[in-house]
Motif scaffolding. Structure first.
Motif, PDB file in Angstrom:
ATOM      1  N   ALA A  11       0.929  -1.347  -0.192  1.00  0.00           N
ATOM      2  CA  ALA A  11       0.015  -0.103   0.258  1.00  0.00           C
ATOM      3  C   ALA A  11       0.910   1.079   0.146  1.00  0.00           C
ATOM      4  CB  ALA A  11      -0.953  -0.065   1.147  1.00  0.00           C
ATOM      5  N   PRO A  12       0.411   2.234  -0.712  1.00  0.00           N
ATOM      6  CA  PRO A  12       1.139   3.458  -0.640  1.00  0.00           C
ATOM      7  C   PRO A  12       1.603   4.207   0.879  1.00  0.00           C
ATOM      8  CG  PRO A  12      -0.985   3.882  -1.550  1.00  0.00           C
ATOM      9  CD  PRO A  12      -0.785   2.536  -1.482  1.00  0.00           C
ATOM     10  N   GLU A  13       0.884   3.945   1.614  1.00  0.00           N
ATOM     11  CA  GLU A  13       1.159   4.261   3.118  1.00  0.00           C
ATOM     12  C   GLU A  13       2.520   3.718   3.554  1.00  0.00           C
ATOM     13  OE1 GLU A  13      -1.752   2.887   2.285  1.00  0.00           O
ATOM     14  OE2 GLU A  13      -3.414   3.860   3.321  1.00  0.00           O
ATOM     15  N   PHE A  14       3.336   2.640   2.918  1.00  0.00           N
ATOM     16  CA  PHE A  14       4.474   2.275   3.136  1.00  0.00           C
ATOM     17  C   PHE A  14       5.424   2.915   2.075  1.00  0.00           C
ATOM     18  CE2 PHE A  14       1.552  -1.081   5.063  1.00  0.00           C
ATOM     19  CZ  PHE A  14       2.058  -0.843   6.314  1.00  0.00           C
ATOM     20  N   ASP A  15       5.099   3.564   1.164  1.00  0.00           N
ATOM     21  CA  ASP A  15       5.948   4.028   0.306  1.00  0.00           C
ATOM     22  C   ASP A  15       7.409   4.619   0.649  1.00  0.00           C
ATOM     23  OD1 ASP A  15       4.766   3.050  -1.787  1.00  0.00           O
ATOM     24  OD2 ASP A  15       4.001   5.048  -2.553  1.00  0.00           O
ATOM     25  N   GLU A  16       7.345   5.420   1.887  1.00  0.00           N
ATOM     26  CA  GLU A  16       8.546   6.047   2.346  1.00  0.00           C
ATOM     27  C   GLU A  16       9.421   5.063   3.092  1.00  0.00           C
ATOM     28  OE1 GLU A  16       8.917   9.353   1.951  1.00  0.00           O
ATOM     29  OE2 GLU A  16       7.118   9.033   0.469  1.00  0.00           O
ATOM     30  N   SER A 204      -2.527  -4.854   7.932  1.00  0.00           N
ATOM     31  CA  SER A 204      -1.815  -3.628   7.686  1.00  0.00           C
ATOM     32  C   SER A 204      -2.002  -3.006   6.408  1.00  0.00           C
ATOM     33  CB  SER A 204      -0.216  -3.793   7.771  1.00  0.00           C
ATOM     34  OG  SER A 204       0.074  -4.437   8.951  1.00  0.00           O
ATOM     35  N   PRO A 205      -2.277  -1.715   6.325  1.00  0.00           N
ATOM     36  CA  PRO A 205      -2.047  -0.500   7.261  1.00  0.00           C
ATOM     37  C   PRO A 205      -3.346  -0.401   8.049  1.00  0.00           C
ATOM     38  CG  PRO A 205      -2.443   0.276   5.235  1.00  0.00           C
ATOM     39  CD  PRO A 205      -2.447  -1.315   4.775  1.00  0.00           C
ATOM     40  N   TYR A 206      -4.278  -1.077   7.998  1.00  0.00           N
ATOM     41  CA  TYR A 206      -5.719  -0.986   8.482  1.00  0.00           C
ATOM     42  C   TYR A 206      -5.810  -1.687   9.990  1.00  0.00           C
ATOM     43  CZ  TYR A 206      -5.933  -0.338   3.469  1.00  0.00           C
ATOM     44  OH  TYR A 206      -5.747   0.137   2.215  1.00  0.00           O
ATOM     45  N   LEU A 207      -6.979  -1.318  10.603  1.00  0.00           N
ATOM     46  CA  LEU A 207      -7.186  -2.220  11.855  1.00  0.00           C
ATOM     47  C   LEU A 207      -6.063  -2.349  12.857  1.00  0.00           C
ATOM     48  CD1 LEU A 207      -9.053  -5.145  10.097  1.00  0.00           C
ATOM     49  CD2 LEU A 207     -10.297  -3.448  11.353  1.00  0.00           C
ATOM     50  N   THR A 208      -5.382  -1.139  13.206  1.00  0.00           N
ATOM     51  CA  THR A 208      -4.398  -1.310  14.084  1.00  0.00           C
ATOM     52  C   THR A 208      -4.568  -1.713  15.584  1.00  0.00           C
ATOM     53  OG1 THR A 208      -3.453   0.701  12.798  1.00  0.00           O
ATOM     54  CG2 THR A 208      -2.303   0.311  14.830  1.00  0.00           C
ATOM     55  N   ARG A 216      -0.936   4.276  11.750  1.00  0.00           N
ATOM     56  CA  ARG A 216      -0.791   3.188  10.694  1.00  0.00           C
ATOM     57  C   ARG A 216      -0.393   1.515  11.344  1.00  0.00           C
ATOM     58  NH1 ARG A 216       4.346   3.517   6.876  1.00  0.00           N
ATOM     59  NH2 ARG A 216       5.544   2.640   8.968  1.00  0.00           N
ATOM     60  N   ASN A 217      -1.087   0.494  10.742  1.00  0.00           N
ATOM     61  CA  ASN A 217      -0.660  -0.509  11.288  1.00  0.00           C
ATOM     62  C   ASN A 217       0.424  -1.117  10.477  1.00  0.00           C
ATOM     63  OD1 ASN A 217      -1.011  -3.030  12.686  1.00  0.00           O
ATOM     64  ND2 ASN A 217      -2.826  -3.749  11.970  1.00  0.00           N
ATOM     65  N   GLU A 218       1.322  -2.205  11.266  1.00  0.00           N
ATOM     66  CA  GLU A 218       2.258  -2.846  10.273  1.00  0.00           C
ATOM     67  C   GLU A 218       2.399  -4.350  10.932  1.00  0.00           C
ATOM     68  OE1 GLU A 218       5.286   0.199  11.735  1.00  0.00           O
ATOM     69  OE2 GLU A 218       6.656  -1.855  12.254  1.00  0.00           O
ATOM     70  N   SER A 219       3.065  -5.066   9.982  1.00  0.00           N
ATOM     71  CA  SER A 219       3.250  -6.592  10.592  1.00  0.00           C
ATOM     72  C   SER A 219       3.659  -6.913  11.703  1.00  0.00           C
ATOM     73  CB  SER A 219       3.816  -7.373   9.245  1.00  0.00           C
ATOM     74  OG  SER A 219       3.113  -7.519   8.206  1.00  0.00           O
ATOM     75  N   ALA A 220       4.758  -6.179  12.401  1.00  0.00           N
ATOM     76  CA  ALA A 220       5.245  -6.417  13.797  1.00  0.00           C
ATOM     77  C   ALA A 220       4.111  -6.463  14.710  1.00  0.00           C
ATOM     78  CB  ALA A 220       6.475  -5.383  13.968  1.00  0.00           C
ATOM     79  N   HIS A 221       3.069  -5.567  14.400  1.00  0.00           N
ATOM     80  CA  HIS A 221       2.039  -5.709  15.284  1.00  0.00           C
ATOM     81  C   HIS A 221       1.208  -7.050  15.530  1.00  0.00           C
ATOM     82  CE1 HIS A 221       3.126  -1.502  16.024  1.00  0.00           C
ATOM     83  NE2 HIS A 221       2.142  -0.984  15.314  1.00  0.00           N
ATOM     84  N   VAL A 222       1.476  -7.932  14.631  1.00  0.00           N
ATOM     85  CA  VAL A 222       0.933  -9.073  14.873  1.00  0.00           C
ATOM     86  C   VAL A 222       1.010  -9.677  16.166  1.00  0.00           C
ATOM     87  CG1 VAL A 222       2.733 -10.784  13.834  1.00  0.00           C
ATOM     88  CG2 VAL A 222       0.032 -11.225  13.772  1.00  0.00           C
ATOM     89  N   ARG A 223       2.241  -9.423  16.740  1.00  0.00           N
ATOM     90  CA  ARG A 223       2.601  -9.637  18.115  1.00  0.00           C
ATOM     91  C   ARG A 223       1.753  -9.385  19.227  1.00  0.00           C
ATOM     92  NH1 ARG A 223       6.301 -12.165  21.009  1.00  0.00           N
ATOM     93  NH2 ARG A 223       7.477 -12.535  19.117  1.00  0.00           N
ATOM     94  N   LEU A 224       1.197  -8.181  18.855  1.00  0.00           N
ATOM     95  CA  LEU A 224      -0.087  -7.623  19.904  1.00  0.00           C
ATOM     96  C   LEU A 224      -1.387  -8.497  19.706  1.00  0.00           C
ATOM     97  CD1 LEU A 224       0.749  -3.935  19.415  1.00  0.00           C
ATOM     98  CD2 LEU A 224       1.003  -5.277  21.699  1.00  0.00           C
ATOM     99  N   VAL A 225      -1.544  -9.028  18.428  1.00  0.00           N
ATOM    100  CA  VAL A 225      -2.690  -9.826  18.340  1.00  0.00           C
ATOM    101  C   VAL A 225      -2.473 -11.066  19.085  1.00  0.00           C
ATOM    102  CG1 VAL A 225      -4.262 -10.734  16.595  1.00  0.00           C
ATOM    103  CG2 VAL A 225      -3.166  -8.395  16.103  1.00  0.00           C
ATOM    104  N   ALA A 226      -1.330 -11.686  18.914  1.00  0.00           N
ATOM    105  CA  ALA A 226      -1.027 -12.746  19.259  1.00  0.00           C
ATOM    106  C   ALA A 226      -1.069 -12.882  20.865  1.00  0.00           C
ATOM    107  CB  ALA A 226       0.568 -13.353  18.697  1.00  0.00           C
TER     108      ALA A 226
END
Ligand SMILES: [Zn+2]
Ligand SMILES: [Zn+2]
Length: 255
Positions: A11-16, A204-208, A216-226
């Motif tokens: 997603a463009p949210e991660f372009d930077e 990601s980047p949704y549903l943070t 913005r959500n990111e894959s590292a946050h799957v730890r919080l879901v776990a």
């Protein structure tokens, strides 16, 4: 050993800072990411990402919100892409009655065409269901989706709906909402889903997840879901991480 079974890191949210975001996921213990390409623009960029990283795979499909744009040649394109070694599923596909950006009858046709394609090529499907639980389950049943199974992504239905999906060989995936204080239903459903059918995701980047909600959500946050899932299941977080990763490997062959 965490798996993010649903992300949009193209997603463009991660372009930077895409590379840094993916590195952070690695550092957080994420060993597998399934990125989703869902229309003419995002399928090529998702494929590119999966080709660039050995721990990223991709699903390709046509999102219900974009259903009105899908041409017959797009379905042929998706079929062709299913031969690609990093394409592990068809999705996300389904019905979205919340945004309603494509007419219901068009969403219905595009959803059915892609379930039929999945059965033809023998790939699991990743289901997007927003405010359409009844019609999604009925369509899966009528189109014999049990033959391929798949994932109910960011599941928001009742336990009754979850049971019907489990009966059709689907895995139930949960994301950020199970970390929210006020989200009673997804927590109750997660508590009842059998461990061998449970998956985790970020979308990601949704549903943070909490406490980063609104950012913005990111894959590292799957730890919080776990961590939230571990608490609900009364298991150590390492155990939840291992089980959900094994489930993803079994369903998608991402090893
Ligand atoms: Zn979705
Ligand atoms: Zn998604």
């Amino acid at each position: 050993m965490l798996t993010d079974s649903h992300a949009h890191l193209n997603a463009p949210e991660f372009d930077e800072d895409r590379e840094e975001t993916i590195a952070r996921a690695r550092e957080a213990g994420v060993t597998r990411i399934v990125n989703i390409g869902f229309n003419r623009e995002t399928i090529p960029t998702s494929l590119k990402l999966a080709e660039a990283y050995d721990f990223i795979w991709t699903a390709v499909g046509w999102h219900p919100q974009d259903a009105k744009d899908m041409l017959p040649e797009d379905l042929d394109w998706i079929e062709e892409l299913c031969k690609h070694e990093k394409v592990v599923a068809i999705g996300e596909i389904g019905l979205d009655y919340y945004w309603d950006t494509s007419p219901k009858e068009v969403q219905d046709r595009v959803f059915r065409e892609q379930i039929r394609l999945a059965r033809k090529v023998g790939k699991p499907i990743i289901i997007h269901d927003r405010d359409a639980h009844h019609d999604v389950v009925e369509t899966l049943k009528q189109e014999k989706a049990a033959e391929v199974g798949g994932i109910m992504h960011c599941f928001s239905g009742s336990w009754e709906t979850a049971k019907l999906c489990l009966d059709m060989n689907f895995y139930i995936s949960f994301g950020g909402p199970v970390t929210f204080k006020n989200a009673r239903q997804p927590k109750e459903v997660l508590a009842q889903v059998p461990l061998d059918r449970l998956l985790l995701e970020t979308d990601s980047p949704y549903l943070t997840p909490h406490p980063f909600r609104g950012k913005r959500n990111e894959s590292a946050h799957v730890r919080l879901v776990a961590e939230a899932a571990a608490e609900i299941k009364g298991l150590p977080v390492e155990e939840i991480a291992r089980i959900t990763t094994e489930n993803a490997i079994r369903l998608l062959g991402i090893n």
